[in-house]
Design an enzyme around this catalytic site. Sequence first.
Site, mmCIF file in Angstrom:
data_model
loop_
_atom_site.group_PDB
_atom_site.id
_atom_site.type_symbol
_atom_site.label_atom_id
_atom_site.label_comp_id
_atom_site.label_asym_id
_atom_site.label_seq_id
_atom_site.Cartn_x
_atom_site.Cartn_y
_atom_site.Cartn_z
ATOM 1 N N ASP A 32 0.857 -1.346 -0.084
ATOM 2 C CA ASP A 32 -0.041 0.033 -0.122
ATOM 3 C C ASP A 32 0.821 1.144 -0.069
ATOM 4 O OD1 ASP A 32 -1.849 -2.148 0.398
ATOM 5 O OD2 ASP A 32 -2.850 -0.909 1.842
ATOM 6 N N ASP A 73 -4.926 -0.546 -1.824
ATOM 7 C CA ASP A 73 -6.524 -0.274 -1.323
ATOM 8 C C ASP A 73 -6.934 0.384 -2.648
ATOM 9 O OD1 ASP A 73 -6.467 -0.843 1.289
ATOM 10 O OD2 ASP A 73 -6.710 1.242 1.927
ATOM 11 N N HIS A 111 -10.394 1.035 -3.319
ATOM 12 C CA HIS A 111 -11.969 1.261 -2.731
ATOM 13 C C HIS A 111 -12.838 1.922 -3.658
ATOM 14 C CE1 HIS A 111 -10.162 0.247 1.074
ATOM 15 N NE2 HIS A 111 -9.610 1.639 1.135
ATOM 16 N N HIS A 124 -10.336 7.614 1.004
ATOM 17 C CA HIS A 124 -8.683 7.497 0.277
ATOM 18 C C HIS A 124 -8.763 6.383 -0.487
ATOM 19 C CE1 HIS A 124 -9.306 4.549 3.569
ATOM 20 N NE2 HIS A 124 -8.502 3.830 3.147
ATOM 21 N N LYS A 147 -6.978 -4.627 -3.100
ATOM 22 C CA LYS A 147 -7.926 -5.156 -2.075
ATOM 23 C C LYS A 147 -9.172 -4.199 -1.590
ATOM 24 C CE LYS A 147 -4.395 -3.902 1.236
ATOM 25 N NZ LYS A 147 -5.074 -2.795 2.053
ATOM 26 N N CYS A 191 -2.036 -2.232 7.568
ATOM 27 C CA CYS A 191 -2.084 -3.212 6.607
ATOM 28 C C CYS A 191 -0.789 -4.017 6.503
ATOM 29 C CB CYS A 191 -2.214 -2.418 5.229
ATOM 30 S SG CYS A 191 -3.928 -1.561 4.961
#
Length: 199
Positions: free
Chosen positions: A20, A62, A64, A81, A106, A145
């Site tokens: 990340d 990430d 999202h 974010h 993810k 994470c």
Amino acid sequence: MARPAQKIRISPGDALIVVDVQNDFLPGGSLAVPDGDAVVPVLNRYLAGFVARELPVYATRDWHPANHCSFKAQGGPWPPHCVAESPGAQFAALLKFSSGTFVISKATQPDKDAYSGFEGTDLDARLRARNIKRLFIGGLATDYCVLNTVRDARRLDYDVYLLSDAIRAVNVKPDDGRKAEAEMQHLGATPLSLSTLDT
């Protein structure tokens, strides 16, 4: 736990996991990790070592949806974010990934969060398909994470080296990062730095 006295040599069966390292977690990002950009030049040296030996590199991120459950507007703890396709979700510009880097996205569903690179992804299957036994893990953030990725890696019985010089913590509480490092070592992760890596 003391750092290993002998040099650790990377070899077939090893993989590097960069967790990340995205713009929103760097200074100026919407969920900036203090000093988060300091991991980039260190990770670049690890990346160079793995690429030189033609060993696999996996980059988690990430990714999202705009209405993700971890965002405050949906009752979660964090500001928006790493919204998929946004500039904040992109990897740090100075991170020197090779074209062969495997990207693991993810927390891509609105109603499911995932701190671990293994949660809801095919990372474990990809690693086992390549007969990977040892994981070298660094990135952001130590207490979220990175911690959860290491937890799952150990649960899945991988040998884990924690790149102690290539992680930074959010530290919602001042000692969260230190506690996370202690937990990872308790779970069996071995702390490692560039000075103890023989590439």
